[in-house]
Design an enzyme around this catalytic site. Structure first.
Site, PDB file in Angstrom:
ATOM      1  N   GLY A 170      15.834  96.869   5.061  1.00  0.00           N
ATOM      2  CA  GLY A 170      16.269  95.871   4.082  1.00  0.00           C
ATOM      3  C   GLY A 170      16.200  94.482   4.700  1.00  0.00           C
ATOM      4  CE  LYS A 199       8.547  99.156  11.234  1.00  0.00           C
ATOM      5  NZ  LYS A 199       9.520  99.115  10.205  1.00  0.00           N
ATOM      6  CD  GLU A 247       7.335 100.099   7.366  1.00  0.00           C
ATOM      7  OE1 GLU A 247       6.497  99.341   7.863  1.00  0.00           O
ATOM      8  OE2 GLU A 247       8.555  99.878   7.429  1.00  0.00           O
ATOM      9  CG  ASP A 276       9.082 103.269  10.282  1.00  0.00           C
ATOM     10  OD1 ASP A 276       8.665 102.147  10.578  1.00  0.00           O
ATOM     11  OD2 ASP A 276      10.290 103.537  10.169  1.00  0.00           O
ATOM     12  CB  THR A 316      11.036  92.264   2.997  1.00  0.00           C
ATOM     13  OG1 THR A 316      10.221  92.665   1.910  1.00  0.00           O
ATOM     14  CG2 THR A 316      12.448  92.764   2.778  1.00  0.00           C
ATOM     15  CB  VAL A 317      11.553  91.076   7.927  1.00  0.00           C
ATOM     16  CG1 VAL A 317      12.367  90.757   9.175  1.00  0.00           C
ATOM     17  CG2 VAL A 317      11.616  92.568   7.622  1.00  0.00           C
ATOM     18  N   GLY A 353      16.775  98.654  12.233  1.00  0.00           N
ATOM     19  CA  GLY A 353      17.072  97.559  11.306  1.00  0.00           C
ATOM     20  C   GLY A 353      18.178  96.678  11.880  1.00  0.00           C
ATOM     21  CE  LYS A 394      11.851 101.906  12.367  1.00  0.00           C
ATOM     22  NZ  LYS A 394      12.361 102.210  11.028  1.00  0.00           N
TER      23      LYS A 394
END
Ligand code: HSE
Length: 406
Positions: free
Chosen positions: A298, A100, A185, A196, A11-12, A129, A200
């Site tokens: 996203g 992360k 995730e 998560d 995705t990223v 994000g 962070k």
């Protein structure tokens, strides 16, 4: 021409490649040089991908190519992302990442290894994000002591809570929607159980204090125990429920770090952060409160942050502030001393018993629909709360919910 490699076309990774390609000219204008994706490492063949001609399966091709200056690690998970990052540094390449898990677990070691090799490790995309938060903490707010960071840092859980509050759908339905939209995730328990958000807040705490606290030592709760009755109770108190990551420095030098759901009064801007959006409130000693808001998950929002690090490096790595994290076995302060007001849902007890144990000023509201008592306590520490609950339970009461008040 600045040659880069992307590790992972998920995705990223896909978002990063698309953004760099679609904004080639404007990026070249801003950076003063063209950024070119020379390789994309993926275990899949991906013959349909528009980047098929650049896909490679052997990382050594990238490591041994002196033209590649920047590696974007967007694989996710600790391994092999950690090993690939070490190898990139040892080969004299800068690394940017959205990972992360790797930053929160190995950030101290990786920053030191990058510095030893004269390269940089940047991870703006690892928190928030698309929301810039790491660079602002490092640069724009550098003249402040950071007294508190409290933020909605997980888009998936915020999306789920928003849907539970707004559309009245179940937790499972809302999680299914979040997965379909690519927010969650690979293993969504990392989102739902607060893991998560824990990574962070560990990263933001490390940026603001220089001290990396192992995520396992951060008090972490998720949202899976939140019931529809709690949603109704929160509404009756004029509040929303949000999963917050918090690091709070008190005047007496106590530091508390936590991830937990909080009741947030509708008067607070954090209560108005909905859907996949993240909202991070930073309290600086000089500036006061500053709020960062935007899409926290996203493909393109996260890619925007990955690209911002690539662009910073392309403009000149030596101008970037040198960051170090020290791993500390000290702190945070024992969570048992953290003090706040609390909402409780109780059964099998009565108003008098609750007030005898929690204090005469405790607000107690019977809810006819559920036959529960909704209680709002005065400020009390975790230790005092646990003692009081155990006294109440020994008289036959059941604690159905406990959510702290922000
Ligand atoms: N699963 C994460 C979230 C992705 O929902 O916020 C961005 O870190």
């Amino acid at each position: 021409m600045i040659e880069i490699a992307i590790l992972g076309l998920g995705t990223v990774g896909g978002g990063t490649a698309d953004l760099l390609e679609s904004h080639k000219e404007s990026i070249a204008r801003r950076v003063g040089d063209e950024i070119h994706i020379k390789y994309i490492l993926d275990i899949r063949e991906l013959p349909e991908s528009p980047y098929y001609d650049r896909i490679v399966h052997d990382y050594n091709l990238i490591l041994n190519d002196p033209e590649v200056q920047i590696v974007a690690e967007v694989i996710g998970g600790s391994h092999p992302a950690y090993e690939f990052t070490c190898q990139a540094f040892d080969a004299g390449k800068h690394v940017v990442t959205s990972n992360k898990e790797v930053v929160a677990t190995f950030g101290d070691e990786l920053l030191a290894r990058a510095a030893k090799n004269g390269v940089r490790y940047l991870f703006e995309a690892s928190v928030g994000g698309g929301v810039p938060i790491i660079k602002p903490l490092q640069t724009d707010l550098a003249a402040n002591d950071i007294l508190e960071i409290s933020g909605i840092m997980n888009g998936t859980t915020n999306y789920i809570l928003t849907r539970m509050f707004g559309a009245g759908i179940s937790f499972a339905e809302a999680l299914g929607e979040a997965k379909a939209k690519g927010y969650a995730e690979a293993d969504p328990t990392a989102d739902v159980d607060g893991i998560d958000a824990c990574r962070k807040i560990a990263i933001l705490h490390a940026i603001s204090s220089g001290q990396l606290i192992e995520p396992a030592r951060i008090h972490t709760e998720g949202i899976s125990a939140i019931r529809s009755e709690d949603v109704r109770a929160a509404r009756s108190f004029g509040a929303e429920i949000k999963l917050l990551g918090r690091t709070v420095s008190c005047e007496n030098k106590d530091t508390f770090i936590m991830v937990a759901p909080f009741l947030i009064d509708e008067g607070c801007p954090l209560a108005h952060v909905h859907d996949v959006f993240n909202g991070i409130l930073v309290r600086g000693s000089a500036v006061g409160d500053v709020m960062f808001y935007g899409r926290g998950a996203g493909a393109l929002p996260t890619a925007s942050a990955v690209c911002s690090d690539i662009l910073s490096l392309a403009k000149g790595a030596s101008a970037l502030p040198l960051l170090t994290f020290a791993r500390t076995s000290e702190g945070p302060t024992d969570f048992g001393f953290f003090s706040c007001r609390r909402y409780l849902a109780l059964k099998n007890t009565d108003e008098n018993a609750v007030r005898v144990i929690f204090g005469a000023n405790t607000s107690v509201t019977p809810d006819e629909e559920s036959d529960e008592l909704w209680v709002m306590t005065e400020e009390m520490t975790e230790n005092a709360f646990l003692q009081s609950v155990s006294r109440l339970e020994s008289s036959g009461a059941s604690l159905l919910s406990h959510i702290r008040v922000y």
